[in-house]
Design a protein around this motif. Structure first.
Motif, PDB file in Angstrom:
ATOM      1  N   LEU A  48       0.814  -1.216   0.000  1.00  0.00           N
ATOM      2  CA  LEU A  48       0.000   0.000   0.000  1.00  0.00           C
ATOM      3  C   LEU A  48       0.847   1.266   0.000  1.00  0.00           C
ATOM      4  O   LEU A  48       0.505   2.246  -0.660  1.00  0.00           O
ATOM      5  N   ILE A  49       1.960   1.241   0.715  1.00  0.00           N
ATOM      6  CA  ILE A  49       2.845   2.409   0.714  1.00  0.00           C
ATOM      7  C   ILE A  49       3.452   2.618  -0.667  1.00  0.00           C
ATOM      8  O   ILE A  49       3.520   3.743  -1.173  1.00  0.00           O
ATOM      9  N   SER A  50       3.879   1.538  -1.309  1.00  0.00           N
ATOM     10  CA  SER A  50       4.483   1.683  -2.637  1.00  0.00           C
ATOM     11  C   SER A  50       3.447   2.124  -3.669  1.00  0.00           C
ATOM     12  O   SER A  50       3.747   2.947  -4.540  1.00  0.00           O
ATOM     13  N   ARG A  51       2.232   1.609  -3.593  1.00  0.00           N
ATOM     14  CA  ARG A  51       1.190   2.051  -4.528  1.00  0.00           C
ATOM     15  C   ARG A  51       0.826   3.515  -4.298  1.00  0.00           C
ATOM     16  O   ARG A  51       0.601   4.263  -5.250  1.00  0.00           O
ATOM     17  N   SER A  52       0.783   3.918  -3.050  1.00  0.00           N
ATOM     18  CA  SER A  52       0.496   5.330  -2.758  1.00  0.00           C
ATOM     19  C   SER A  52       1.615   6.224  -3.267  1.00  0.00           C
ATOM     20  O   SER A  52       1.353   7.295  -3.827  1.00  0.00           O
ATOM     21  N   ALA A  53       2.847   5.789  -3.090  1.00  0.00           N
ATOM     22  CA  ALA A  53       3.977   6.574  -3.589  1.00  0.00           C
ATOM     23  C   ALA A  53       3.922   6.682  -5.115  1.00  0.00           C
ATOM     24  O   ALA A  53       4.183   7.748  -5.682  1.00  0.00           O
ATOM     25  N   TYR A  54       3.547   5.601  -5.778  1.00  0.00           N
ATOM     26  CA  TYR A  54       3.451   5.641  -7.234  1.00  0.00           C
ATOM     27  C   TYR A  54       2.329   6.572  -7.680  1.00  0.00           C
ATOM     28  O   TYR A  54       2.487   7.329  -8.635  1.00  0.00           O
ATOM     29  N   ARG A  55       1.206   6.521  -6.993  1.00  0.00           N
ATOM     30  CA  ARG A  55       0.072   7.347  -7.388  1.00  0.00           C
ATOM     31  C   ARG A  55       0.317   8.836  -7.197  1.00  0.00           C
ATOM     32  O   ARG A  55      -0.201   9.658  -7.950  1.00  0.00           O
ATOM     33  N   ILE A  56       1.089   9.210  -6.175  1.00  0.00           N
ATOM     34  CA  ILE A  56       1.345  10.645  -5.986  1.00  0.00           C
ATOM     35  C   ILE A  56       2.539  11.124  -6.799  1.00  0.00           C
ATOM     36  O   ILE A  56       2.848  12.304  -6.794  1.00  0.00           O
ATOM     37  N   GLY A  57       3.197  10.189  -7.499  1.00  0.00           N
ATOM     38  CA  GLY A  57       4.244  10.594  -8.426  1.00  0.00           C
ATOM     39  C   GLY A  57       5.656  10.574  -7.892  1.00  0.00           C
ATOM     40  O   GLY A  57       6.505  11.297  -8.410  1.00  0.00           O
ATOM     41  N   VAL A  58       5.936   9.783  -6.884  1.00  0.00           N
ATOM     42  CA  VAL A  58       7.312   9.655  -6.405  1.00  0.00           C
ATOM     43  C   VAL A  58       8.118   8.976  -7.516  1.00  0.00           C
ATOM     44  O   VAL A  58       7.752   7.889  -7.973  1.00  0.00           O
ATOM     45  N   PRO A  59       9.184   9.612  -7.996  1.00  0.00           N
ATOM     46  CA  PRO A  59       9.888   9.058  -9.156  1.00  0.00           C
ATOM     47  C   PRO A  59      10.680   7.801  -8.826  1.00  0.00           C
ATOM     48  O   PRO A  59      11.164   7.617  -7.714  1.00  0.00           O
ATOM     49  N   MET A  60      10.786   6.955  -9.841  1.00  0.00           N
ATOM     50  CA  MET A  60      11.632   5.776  -9.728  1.00  0.00           C
ATOM     51  C   MET A  60      13.070   6.207  -9.989  1.00  0.00           C
ATOM     52  O   MET A  60      13.332   7.264 -10.566  1.00  0.00           O
ATOM     53  N   ASP A  61      14.006   5.392  -9.565  1.00  0.00           N
ATOM     54  CA  ASP A  61      15.416   5.682  -9.809  1.00  0.00           C
ATOM     55  C   ASP A  61      15.710   5.611 -11.303  1.00  0.00           C
ATOM     56  O   ASP A  61      15.058   4.886 -12.047  1.00  0.00           O
ATOM     57  N   LYS A  62      16.712   6.357 -11.725  1.00  0.00           N
ATOM     58  CA  LYS A  62      17.089   6.368 -13.141  1.00  0.00           C
ATOM     59  C   LYS A  62      17.569   5.000 -13.628  1.00  0.00           C
ATOM     60  O   LYS A  62      17.471   4.677 -14.799  1.00  0.00           O
ATOM     61  N   SER A  63      18.094   4.195 -12.723  1.00  0.00           N
ATOM     62  CA  SER A  63      18.602   2.887 -13.116  1.00  0.00           C
ATOM     63  C   SER A  63      17.512   1.826 -13.243  1.00  0.00           C
ATOM     64  O   SER A  63      17.798   0.701 -13.646  1.00  0.00           O
ATOM     65  N   SER A  64      16.267   2.184 -12.934  1.00  0.00           N
ATOM     66  CA  SER A  64      15.163   1.237 -13.080  1.00  0.00           C
ATOM     67  C   SER A  64      14.940   0.949 -14.557  1.00  0.00           C
ATOM     68  O   SER A  64      14.904   1.861 -15.387  1.00  0.00           O
ATOM     69  N   VAL A  65      14.785  -0.307 -14.895  1.00  0.00           N
ATOM     70  CA  VAL A  65      14.695  -0.706 -16.291  1.00  0.00           C
ATOM     71  C   VAL A  65      13.278  -0.583 -16.828  1.00  0.00           C
ATOM     72  O   VAL A  65      13.059  -0.141 -17.938  1.00  0.00           O
ATOM     73  N   ARG A  66      12.294  -0.941 -16.017  1.00  0.00           N
ATOM     74  CA  ARG A  66      10.944  -1.078 -16.504  1.00  0.00           C
ATOM     75  C   ARG A  66       9.948  -0.540 -15.485  1.00  0.00           C
ATOM     76  O   ARG A  66      10.128  -0.704 -14.293  1.00  0.00           O
ATOM     77  N   ASP A  67       8.899   0.056 -15.986  1.00  0.00           N
ATOM     78  CA  ASP A  67       7.804   0.524 -15.139  1.00  0.00           C
ATOM     79  C   ASP A  67       6.564  -0.287 -15.489  1.00  0.00           C
ATOM     80  O   ASP A  67       5.829   0.045 -16.418  1.00  0.00           O
ATOM     81  N   GLU A  68       6.338  -1.362 -14.767  1.00  0.00           N
ATOM     82  CA  GLU A  68       5.241  -2.262 -15.095  1.00  0.00           C
ATOM     83  C   GLU A  68       3.877  -1.718 -14.667  1.00  0.00           C
ATOM     84  O   GLU A  68       2.855  -2.236 -15.111  1.00  0.00           O
ATOM     85  N   MET A  69       3.847  -0.725 -13.829  1.00  0.00           N
ATOM     86  CA  MET A  69       2.578  -0.189 -13.351  1.00  0.00           C
ATOM     87  C   MET A  69       2.033   0.931 -14.243  1.00  0.00           C
ATOM     88  O   MET A  69       0.870   1.287 -14.137  1.00  0.00           O
ATOM     89  N   LYS A  70       2.846   1.473 -15.113  1.00  0.00           N
ATOM     90  CA  LYS A  70       2.426   2.615 -15.918  1.00  0.00           C
ATOM     91  C   LYS A  70       1.165   2.347 -16.740  1.00  0.00           C
ATOM     92  O   LYS A  70       0.262   3.178 -16.740  1.00  0.00           O
TER      93      LYS A  70
END
Length: 122
Positions: free
Chosen positions: A86-108
């Motif tokens: 729930l914390i990670s989904r909330s962070a994603y929904r409010i727009g907390v950016p992923m690290d530049k080294s992340s390869v894929r954004d499966e939730m987009k």
């Protein structure tokens, strides 16, 4: 040492190693999503292992059945992964950016559809 004592020592030691790994993950990982993954998995495993060692110790050495320890194991097993999700989904929904080294954004694709939904705007 008996086999039970060795079991207690091993459970507590492995739990301590997992706990150390969770702390290391919080310090070393670059973004909130990676940190939550490290703590969600390692902290749950460490608490369960250490509480299991505690339960076995009191049960064998002192002949005390402590149900609160079993409830602690159950509630940590159920709540910690859900809280991390729930914390990670909330962070994603409010727009907390992923690290530049992340390869894929499966939730987009899932959240792009949610934002463009007409029912959401009404």
């Amino acid at each position: 040492m008996t086999a039970i004592e060795w079991t207690i020592v091993i459970l507590a030691s492995v739990g301590t190693i997992f706990s150390f790994g969770a702390g290391l993950g919080i310090i070393r990982f670059p973004d909130v999503y990676s940190r939550l993954h490290a703590t969600g998995k390692n902290a749950t495993a460490s608490v369960i292992l250490i509480m299991s060692a505690t339960f076995i110790y009191f049960l064998i050495e002192h002949n005390m059945f402590i149900g609160k320890i079993l409830l602690t194991i159950l509630f940590v097993f159920l709540t910690t992964p859900v809280a991390a999700l729930l914390i990670s989904r909330s962070a994603y929904r409010i727009g907390v950016p992923m690290d530049k080294s992340s390869v894929r954004d499966e939730m987009k694709p899932y959240y792009d559809n949610e934002k463009s939904s007409p029912a959401k705007n009404e």
